[in-house]
Design a protein around this motif. Structure first.
Motif, PDB file in Angstrom:
ATOM      1  N   UNK A 142       0.821  -1.214   0.000  1.00 17.41           N
ATOM      2  CA  UNK A 142       0.000   0.000   0.000  1.00 17.41           C
ATOM      3  C   UNK A 142       0.853   1.260   0.000  1.00 17.41           C
ATOM      4  N   UNK A 143       2.131   1.126   0.330  1.00 15.61           N
ATOM      5  CA  UNK A 143       3.002   2.303   0.319  1.00 15.61           C
ATOM      6  C   UNK A 143       3.557   2.562  -1.086  1.00 15.61           C
ATOM      7  N   UNK A 144       3.299   1.637  -2.027  1.00 13.94           N
ATOM      8  CA  UNK A 144       3.752   1.787  -3.431  1.00 13.94           C
ATOM      9  C   UNK A 144       2.573   1.553  -4.358  1.00 13.94           C
ATOM     10  N   UNK A 145       1.485   2.245  -4.143  1.00 17.96           N
ATOM     11  CA  UNK A 145       0.281   2.150  -5.004  1.00 17.96           C
ATOM     12  C   UNK A 145      -0.141   0.695  -5.242  1.00 17.96           C
ATOM     13  N   UNK A 146      -0.047  -0.110  -4.206  1.00 21.22           N
ATOM     14  CA  UNK A 146      -0.462  -1.528  -4.268  1.00 21.22           C
ATOM     15  C   UNK A 146       0.321  -2.348  -5.295  1.00 21.22           C
ATOM     16  N   UNK A 147       1.543  -1.927  -5.574  1.00 23.00           N
ATOM     17  CA  UNK A 147       2.378  -2.714  -6.482  1.00 23.00           C
ATOM     18  C   UNK A 147       2.634  -4.082  -5.844  1.00 23.00           C
ATOM     19  N   UNK A 148       2.820  -5.092  -6.715  1.00 23.38           N
ATOM     20  CA  UNK A 148       2.989  -6.462  -6.218  1.00 23.38           C
ATOM     21  C   UNK A 148       4.474  -6.789  -6.091  1.00 23.38           C
ATOM     22  N   UNK A 149       4.875  -7.289  -4.957  1.00 23.03           N
ATOM     23  CA  UNK A 149       6.257  -7.701  -4.717  1.00 23.03           C
ATOM     24  C   UNK A 149       6.228  -9.131  -4.174  1.00 23.03           C
ATOM     25  N   UNK A 150       7.430  -9.730  -4.078  1.00 22.82           N
ATOM     26  CA  UNK A 150       7.519 -11.061  -3.458  1.00 22.82           C
ATOM     27  C   UNK A 150       8.397 -10.948  -2.211  1.00 22.82           C
ATOM     28  N   UNK A 151       7.928 -11.498  -1.124  1.00 28.25           N
ATOM     29  CA  UNK A 151       8.687 -11.445   0.145  1.00 28.25           C
ATOM     30  C   UNK A 151       9.959 -12.280  -0.002  1.00 28.25           C
ATOM     31  N   UNK A 152      11.100 -11.664   0.330  1.00 26.83           N
ATOM     32  CA  UNK A 152      12.383 -12.349   0.127  1.00 26.83           C
ATOM     33  C   UNK A 152      12.961 -12.899   1.420  1.00 26.83           C
ATOM     34  N   UNK A 153      12.712 -12.196   2.545  1.00 31.96           N
ATOM     35  CA  UNK A 153      13.371 -12.572   3.805  1.00 31.96           C
ATOM     36  C   UNK A 153      12.846 -13.885   4.378  1.00 31.96           C
ATOM     37  N   UNK A 154      13.561 -14.400   5.385  1.00 33.93           N
ATOM     38  CA  UNK A 154      13.137 -15.627   6.058  1.00 33.93           C
ATOM     39  C   UNK A 154      11.926 -15.360   6.936  1.00 33.93           C
ATOM     40  N   UNK A 155      11.999 -14.263   7.663  1.00 28.15           N
ATOM     41  CA  UNK A 155      10.880 -13.869   8.523  1.00 28.15           C
ATOM     42  C   UNK A 155      10.806 -12.358   8.419  1.00 28.15           C
ATOM     43  N   UNK A 156       9.653 -11.829   8.724  1.00 31.01           N
ATOM     44  CA  UNK A 156       9.463 -10.387   8.567  1.00 31.01           C
ATOM     45  C   UNK A 156       9.887  -9.679   9.850  1.00 31.01           C
ATOM     46  N   UNK A 157      10.833  -8.731   9.725  1.00 28.36           N
ATOM     47  CA  UNK A 157      11.191  -7.875  10.864  1.00 28.36           C
ATOM     48  C   UNK A 157      10.945  -6.435  10.422  1.00 28.36           C
ATOM     49  N   UNK A 158      11.076  -5.495  11.352  1.00 32.73           N
ATOM     50  CA  UNK A 158      10.548  -4.157  11.077  1.00 32.73           C
ATOM     51  C   UNK A 158      11.566  -3.056  11.354  1.00 32.73           C
ATOM     52  N   UNK A 159      11.727  -2.165  10.365  1.00 32.44           N
ATOM     53  CA  UNK A 159      12.594  -1.016  10.595  1.00 32.44           C
ATOM     54  C   UNK A 159      12.013   0.268  10.012  1.00 32.44           C
ATOM     55  N   UNK A 160      10.802   0.187   9.480  1.00 32.20           N
ATOM     56  CA  UNK A 160      10.120   1.382   8.967  1.00 32.20           C
ATOM     57  C   UNK A 160       8.641   1.025   8.781  1.00 32.20           C
ATOM     58  N   UNK A 161       7.889   2.027   8.304  1.00 33.78           N
ATOM     59  CA  UNK A 161       6.442   1.820   8.112  1.00 33.78           C
ATOM     60  C   UNK A 161       6.176   0.598   7.219  1.00 33.78           C
ATOM     61  N   UNK A 162       5.157  -0.156   7.567  1.00 34.41           N
ATOM     62  CA  UNK A 162       4.758  -1.319   6.765  1.00 34.41           C
ATOM     63  C   UNK A 162       3.247  -1.273   6.574  1.00 34.41           C
ATOM     64  N   UNK A 163       2.811  -1.499   5.337  1.00 36.25           N
ATOM     65  CA  UNK A 163       1.374  -1.480   5.044  1.00 36.25           C
ATOM     66  C   UNK A 163       1.146  -2.397   3.835  1.00 36.25           C
ATOM     67  N   UNK A 164       1.003  -3.677   4.100  1.00 32.25           N
ATOM     68  CA  UNK A 164       1.011  -4.669   3.019  1.00 32.25           C
ATOM     69  C   UNK A 164      -0.144  -5.653   3.137  1.00 32.25           C
ATOM     70  N   UNK A 165      -0.555  -6.178   1.992  1.00 35.45           N
ATOM     71  CA  UNK A 165      -1.525  -7.272   1.968  1.00 35.45           C
ATOM     72  C   UNK A 165      -0.809  -8.486   1.374  1.00 35.45           C
ATOM     73  N   UNK A 166      -0.485  -9.455   2.204  1.00 38.23           N
ATOM     74  CA  UNK A 166       0.128 -10.699   1.739  1.00 38.23           C
ATOM     75  C   UNK A 166      -0.975 -11.606   1.189  1.00 38.23           C
ATOM     76  N   UNK A 167      -0.662 -12.251   0.059  1.00 39.03           N
ATOM     77  CA  UNK A 167      -1.714 -12.965  -0.666  1.00 39.03           C
ATOM     78  C   UNK A 167      -1.607 -14.471  -0.483  1.00 39.03           C
TER      79      UNK A 167
END
Ligand SMILES: O=P(O)(O)OC[C@H]1O[C@@H](O)[C@H](O)[C@@H](O)[C@@H]1O
Length: 250
Positions: A142-167
């Motif tokens: 949602x921070x990039x006009x709902x562009x689609x990406x693929x999660x690369x990391x092993x687990x999700x950790x946080x260092x800035x704003x996050x606003x995502x819909x995992x499918x």
């Protein structure tokens, strides 16, 4: 397990900043309705006599049944008659279980999105928390006009704003909190997507009902059906289930 903001406003019709508001029939601003739909801003009735549920949804549990029906005003902005039945149950092992049933009582089909906006209370977003179960999944950012990406990391950790819909995630997601030595388990049925939201420092300051520093102790991880809205023909019913529990971890 849940966080309630110290700045939360409990006066209807505002949604409460914390707990588990239900986003329905729209998620976010993906439609013409108010942000996250109207259900979280309405008074739900206690449903004294709900149609029976499977016995596993009742046996050994304390529960309450709630009902939302659209008002005349709701029907003007979303012209679909529905009954939304929600059972909130607590079992002896501390599982908090939400069973939703949405029925189309109209003569035309309709589609909806839903998310259980779940505010988890955590020790520190930037150093102590990770989410597992979303690895390798595609997500809409949602921070990039709902562009689609693929999660690369092993687990999700946080260092800035996050606003995502995992499918299309698996039906179990875990939120580990190292400092508190506990893990939240999210089990879901009928809810293919997972929203992960933390507003981080700058956005928190702009949210009036969230303290400036409260983003550090909150993480929203929502079981949801967003990318492919649920469509119900006249008379059809959809069921979704969210089961939240906490286990000790090392
Ligand atoms: O402030 P609200 O309406 O509860 O929404 C919180 C956030 O929820 C996220 O899911 C949305 O993508 C954001 O745009 C929004 O700011």
């Amino acid at each position: 397990m849940g966080l309630m903001s110290f700045q939360a406003n409990f006066k209807p019709p505002a949604a409460v900043r914390g707990g588990i508001p239900i986003c329905f029939p729209q998620f976010g601003n993906r439609g013409s309705l108010e942000q996250h739909g109207f259900a979280r801003n309405r008074m739900w009735l206690i449903d004294e006599n709900p149609p029976p549920l499977h016995s596993s949804d009742s046996n050994g549990k304390a529960y309450i049944d709630l009902l939302l029906k659209p008002s005349e005003e709701d029907l003007r902005i979303w012209p679909h008659s529905f009954e939304f039945r929600l059972r909130v149950a607590l079992d002896f092992d501390g599982h908090l279980i939400f069973t939703s049933r949405v029925r189309n009582i109209n003569s035309k089909p309709f589609s909806f999105s839903i998310a259980y906006r779940t505010y988890f209370s955590i020790s520190d977003i930037s150093s102590e928390v990770r989410v597992e179960g979303l690895e390798t999944l595609d997500y809409l950012d949602n921070l990039c006009q709902r562009e689609r990406f693929t999660e690369q990391g092993d687990a999700l950790t946080f260092e800035s704003e996050v606003d995502r819909v995992y499918l299309s995630s698996s039906d179990v997601i875990a939120v580990f909190d190292h400092q508190k030595k506990r893990t939240f388990l999210i089990r879901k049925e009928g809810l293919p997507d997972v929203v992960v939201w933390n507003p981080w420092e700058k956005k928190s300051k702009a949210i009036v009902d969230l303290g400036d520093e409260e983003y550090k102790q909150m993480l929203c991880v929502d079981g949801a059906a967003i990318e492919k809205p649920v469509t119900l023909k006249p008379g059809e019913e959809w069921t979704g289930r969210l089961d939240l529990s906490v286990v000790a971890s090392i």
